[in-house]
Scaffold this motif. Structure first.
Motif, PDB file in Angstrom:
ATOM      1  N   ALA A 618       0.825  -1.209   0.000  1.00  0.00           N
ATOM      2  CA  ALA A 618       0.000   0.000   0.000  1.00  0.00           C
ATOM      3  C   ALA A 618       0.859   1.258   0.000  1.00  0.00           C
ATOM      4  N   LEU A 619       1.934   1.233   0.767  1.00  0.00           N
ATOM      5  CA  LEU A 619       2.833   2.383   0.785  1.00  0.00           C
ATOM      6  C   LEU A 619       3.454   2.614  -0.577  1.00  0.00           C
ATOM      7  N   LEU A 620       3.847   1.490  -1.284  1.00  0.00           N
ATOM      8  CA  LEU A 620       4.440   1.653  -2.612  1.00  0.00           C
ATOM      9  C   LEU A 620       3.419   2.208  -3.593  1.00  0.00           C
ATOM     10  N   ALA A 621       2.162   1.775  -3.471  1.00  0.00           N
ATOM     11  CA  ALA A 621       1.130   2.291  -4.362  1.00  0.00           C
ATOM     12  C   ALA A 621       0.926   3.784  -4.141  1.00  0.00           C
ATOM     13  N   ILE A 622       0.899   4.175  -2.866  1.00  0.00           N
ATOM     14  CA  ILE A 622       0.747   5.609  -2.574  1.00  0.00           C
ATOM     15  C   ILE A 622       1.906   6.404  -3.129  1.00  0.00           C
ATOM     16  N   LEU A 623       3.104   5.847  -2.982  1.00  0.00           N
ATOM     17  CA  LEU A 623       4.284   6.525  -3.500  1.00  0.00           C
ATOM     18  C   LEU A 623       4.228   6.648  -5.009  1.00  0.00           C
ATOM     19  N   GLY A 624       3.735   5.587  -5.705  1.00  0.00           N
ATOM     20  CA  GLY A 624       3.631   5.657  -7.157  1.00  0.00           C
ATOM     21  C   GLY A 624       2.644   6.717  -7.594  1.00  0.00           C
ATOM     22  N   CYS A 625       1.540   6.819  -6.902  1.00  0.00           N
ATOM     23  CA  CYS A 625       0.566   7.863  -7.232  1.00  0.00           C
ATOM     24  C   CYS A 625       1.158   9.265  -7.070  1.00  0.00           C
ATOM     25  N   ILE A 626       1.914   9.389  -6.016  1.00  0.00           N
ATOM     26  CA  ILE A 626       2.521  10.715  -5.778  1.00  0.00           C
ATOM     27  C   ILE A 626       3.483  11.067  -6.896  1.00  0.00           C
ATOM     28  N   MET A 627       4.283  10.087  -7.351  1.00  0.00           N
ATOM     29  CA  MET A 627       5.235  10.335  -8.431  1.00  0.00           C
ATOM     30  C   MET A 627       4.500  10.680  -9.719  1.00  0.00           C
ATOM     31  N   THR A 628       3.381   9.975  -9.993  1.00  0.00           N
ATOM     32  CA  THR A 628       2.616  10.268 -11.207  1.00  0.00           C
ATOM     33  C   THR A 628       2.077  11.688 -11.167  1.00  0.00           C
ATOM     34  N   LEU A 629       1.581  12.082 -10.038  1.00  0.00           N
ATOM     35  CA  LEU A 629       1.063  13.439  -9.915  1.00  0.00           C
ATOM     36  C   LEU A 629       2.158  14.489 -10.123  1.00  0.00           C
ATOM     37  N   LEU A 630       3.327  14.202  -9.600  1.00  0.00           N
ATOM     38  CA  LEU A 630       4.439  15.150  -9.775  1.00  0.00           C
ATOM     39  C   LEU A 630       4.799  15.296 -11.250  1.00  0.00           C
ATOM     40  N   VAL A 631       4.834  14.124 -11.994  1.00  0.00           N
ATOM     41  CA  VAL A 631       5.172  14.196 -13.421  1.00  0.00           C
ATOM     42  C   VAL A 631       4.132  15.007 -14.168  1.00  0.00           C
ATOM     43  N   MET A 632       2.876  14.816 -13.834  1.00  0.00           N
ATOM     44  CA  MET A 632       1.824  15.546 -14.523  1.00  0.00           C
ATOM     45  C   MET A 632       1.935  17.054 -14.233  1.00  0.00           C
ATOM     46  N   VAL A 633       2.219  17.375 -13.025  1.00  0.00           N
ATOM     47  CA  VAL A 633       2.378  18.795 -12.685  1.00  0.00           C
ATOM     48  C   VAL A 633       3.520  19.428 -13.456  1.00  0.00           C
TER      49      VAL A 633
END
Length: 801
Positions: A618-633
């Protein structure tokens, strides 16, 4: 046998030669220089002295005599040298050498006669030592051995006595007894004291009799009259003569002068020139001023004329004092107390003058003191009014109405005319015109509302002026104390910063608070603390009144968590003990902190919420979402930058302004440094009134208000009012494109809610409706008439019309 014949002829030795002449007929003679014996030369004739014959020595003699100061025209004959070897045939030559030979003394080389060619002075040289020799004229071989003799200059009385130490100066006390020694004079005579009376001197007084005499042999001068008075004559000049030859006729004399000064003794008492003195002084004469100077004459001088003065008796004790002027010996009368013509117009004093140094030898000439009377007349002057009390103390309550009478001052004219008095206040001591004084009665009243907390004591200077002579002004002091009323509510003593540890236990004291009150009740402050009604029943904290003007804040529970609520705001009600009592509600902020085992706060405030119990996936999934959001920004930001509008929209306004610096002698284009000034222009910012590109700070607010309107500052405490005002103005400046950068200095003119006229600033006008009513300006008096006309009702009605 060879014998020297010596023949001398002098005026004083003719008789002696006559007695010795028979001896010369019997043979030659001489005087041995060593023994002084007469020697006889042996002859072939029988002689009765032949039994006394001894071996003859060579030609010898002792001395010749010559008279000094010989004034004849021919050389003076001294004597004759002769040797038995000389047969008169001219074969023997006589030679003379030694002191004065050839220059003073000459000798006839054929006959041996000695003469003096110059005048001799015994005082210059008393004798001359010469050597005589008889030689063969042809061979210059001595026929007699060289022999030495003395020519002694015989003294005559040719020097008068001289006073080497004269002229003389001497002193003797006046009134000295007869025969008192004054001085001793001495004269010296250069003549020979061992010969005759030429140097024997006697003294006599030529001028100075009958006051003085001189002893003939010793030269001691003494007084010849008793009780000579210096005040009658203080100096005498004597002429003393010294005469040699024991004063006999024909003796020489010399004189000298002796100046005798009579020194002073205290033989004269002081005497006042008048038995009565009168002086007039104004009643306004300052203290320690000189009233009069009186003189007591004393014929003596120096310390013998020093005197002391004292006031023996007189009216007005303690009014005057008298001292002595040490230079002039005058008596100086000094004023010690103020004069008042209306109380006493004259004073009579009796003053005594006494010699300070009295000589016991002249007590019979006393008494050495004198007295006189002094009358001092006081002259009336127009004096300023005098207050009955130079300092008047008054008390007024700070809630006194305008026009309230506080007290009364009183002054009177000290002169006999007793003119009317008018009163006024020195406005330099009442710049804000809080008080008025009635010009006729002297009643002081309030002219404005008073505030003890602003000024608790007023020190007024009151003028009292004569109505007939306005130049005569008296001054008094009125000390007005403003008494306190309870018109200020108590507040926190300081801005408390309360920290609460997460591990705090129930019932733990987290803060002790105290209060201050601008009022000062007579019985002292007494504050009561309690939680305000909204927080009285909270489950987190409670408040305990310590009954000593402090209160303690305690926890009701434990287990506080920052993530749940980082800050608690606790309203505290504080009530004073005034009448009527005043109260205020103060907010205490309690921040929850992470603390160590000793209770020391490590970090305070809100913390990010961290979920617990999540798995690694779950922590890795949350981290992946955060990275995706950063790339989009990042992609969105990149695209917006590519489509960014140019800084300058109008091409025709693209003006390049270059600053070219030449600090070298060569190099061409490499020496030019250009600066594009366009980069300093940002027309987009100017044209966009809603965006501030440098910073948009967060503006925290301590109280939540509806977004539709700004808070009413009049309903908030003073400290919150200023804080909210500053944050509002900062927010307006941050979104204003025409305002300076965010780090510049800005000034906000805000009077606060405490102003009597409230705020007239345009800044506050923005926070209220534009339809503000300015009719109240008409009630502010003539000074605000112009503003009332400009901002009042349009109907033009005004109380000043």
């Amino acid at each position: 046998d060879k014998t020297l014949r010596v023949l001398t002829f002098q005026p004083y030795s003719l008789a002696l030669l006559a007695l010795l002449f028979p001896l010369r007929e019997r043979g030659c003679w001489g005087l041995n220089p060593s023994s002084g014996d007469l020697e006889k030369s042996p002859r072939s004739d029988p002689d009765p002295w032949e039994g006394l014959h001894r071996n003859k020595r060579s030609w010898v003699w002792n001395q010749f005599f010559v008279l000094e100061e010989y004034t004849g025209n021919e050389p003076l004959y001294v004597g004759k040298l002769h040797s038995d070897v000389d047969k008169g045939d001219g074969k023997v030559k006589y030679v003379l050498s030694g002191e004065g030979a050839t220059s003073i003394f000459t000798i006839d080389e054929n006959t041996g006669d000695i003469h003096a060619t110059k005048r001799l002075d015994r005082e210059a040289q008393a004798y001359y030592t010469l050597q005589a020799q008889a030689v063969d004229r042809l061979t210059n071989i001595p026929v007699e051995p060289r022999s030495e003799f003395v020519v002694k200059v015989q003294d005559i009385n040719d020097n008068e006595p001289k006073f080497l130490d004269g002229p003389y100066l001497a002193g003797v006390p006046e009134m000295s007894p007869l025969g008192t020694m004054v001085v001793q004079v001495a004269a010296t005579d250069a003549d020979d004291p061992t010969y005759g009376n030429s140097a024997r001197v006697v003294y006599s007084i030529i001028h100075g009799q009958p006051y003085f005499s001189v002893e003939p042999k010793t030269g001691v001068i003494r007084t010849a009259l008793p009780n000579m008075d210096r005040e009658t004559r203080d100096q005498y000049v004597l002429v003393i003569q010294a005469k040699d030859m024991v004063g006999q006729m024909g003796g020489l004399s010399g004189t000298t002068s002796v100046t005798v000064t009579l020194t002073d003794v205290n033989d004269n008492p002081p005497r006042f020139t008048h038995k009565n003195y009168q002086y007039t002084v104004p009643e306004s004469l300052p203290l320690q001023s000189v009233v009069a100077r009186i003189k007591a004459a004393d014929a003596d001088i120096g310390s013998n004329a020093e005197m002391d003065f004292r006031i023996m008796d007189g009216d007005g004790p303690g009014m005057f004092n008298i001292t002595t002027d040490e230079e002039t010996q005058d008596g100086i009368i000094i004023l010690l107390k103020p004069l008042d013509f209306e109380t006493k117009s004259s004073f009579s004093l009796r003053i005594e003058a006494t010699n300070r140094n009295i000589d016991s030898n002249f007590l019979s000439l006393g008494p050495f003191s004198d007295t006189t009377s002094v009358k001092v007349t006081v002259e009336d002057v127009n004096e300023p009014p005098v207050f009955s009390s130079p300092l008047s103390k008054m008390v007024v309550s700070e809630d006194a109405r305008v026009g309230t009478s506080i007290g009364r001052v009183s002054a009177h004219d000290p002169d006999n005319s007793n003119n009317g008095i008018r009163y006024s206040i020195d406005r330099n001591t009442d710049l804000e015109r809080f008080f008025n004084v009635d010009a006729m009665s002297g009643v002081i009243s309030t002219a404005k509302s008073l505030d003890r907390e602003a000024n608790s004591v007023h020190n007024l200077t009151i003028f009292a002026m004569e109505s007939q002579d306005p130049t005569q002004i008296g001054k008094g002091i009125s000390l007005i104390t403003v008494s306190d009323i309870n018109d200020n509510a108590p507040v926190f003593a300081i801005d408390y910063e309360t920290l609460l540890c997460e591990n705090a236990l129930p019932g733990q004291v987290i803060q002790t608070i105290s209060a201050v009150d601008k009022d000062e009740p007579l019985s002292g402050h007494r504050f009561y603390f309690a939680l305000a009604a909204p927080a009285a029943g909270n489950l987190n904290f409670t408040l305990r009144d310590n009954k000593d003007n402090t209160a303690s804040v305690l926890t009701k529970r434990g287990g506080f968590r920052r993530r749940e609520q980082p800050v608690y705001r606790l309203p505290v009600l504080i009530v004073d003990s005034g009448s009527p009592a005043l109260s205020s509600t103060n907010t205490l902020s309690v921040r929850v902190c992470d603390c160590d085992s000793d209770g020391v706060a490590l970090s305070c405030g809100a913390v990010a919420y961290t979920a617990t119990g999540l798995s690694t996936g779950a922590l890795l999934a949350i981290l992946g979402c955060i990275m995706t959001l950063l790339v989009m920004v990042l992609l969105i930001v990149t695209m917006r930058r590519r489509r960014k509008e140019p800084l300058i929209l109008e091409e025709e306004r693209d003006i390049r302004e270059n600053i070219v610096r030449y600090d070298d002698e060569g190099g061409g284009e490499e020496d030019t440094e250009a600066f594009d000034m366009v980069t300093l222009r940002n027309l987009n910012v100017i044209r966009d009134p809603n965006v501030r590109r440098d910073v948009t700070p967060d503006t925290p607010t301590f109280f939540h208000y509806p977004s539709t309107s700004r808070p009413s500052y009049k309903s908030l405490p003073d400290n919150v009012v200023f804080r909210e005002f500053i944050w509002e103005r900062l927010k307006d400046a941050d979104v204003d494109p025409s305002a300076p950068p965010y780090d510049s200095l800005q000034t906000y003119a805000f009077e606060g809610s405490g102003s009597v006229a409230e705020s007239l600033s345009s800044l506050e006008s923005l926070s209220t409706d534009s339809d503000q009513n300015y009719d109240y300006l008409s009630n502010w008096g003539p000074r605000f008439k112009k503003l009332a006309d400009l901002y009042g009702n349009s109907d033009g009605t005004s109380v000043f019309s």
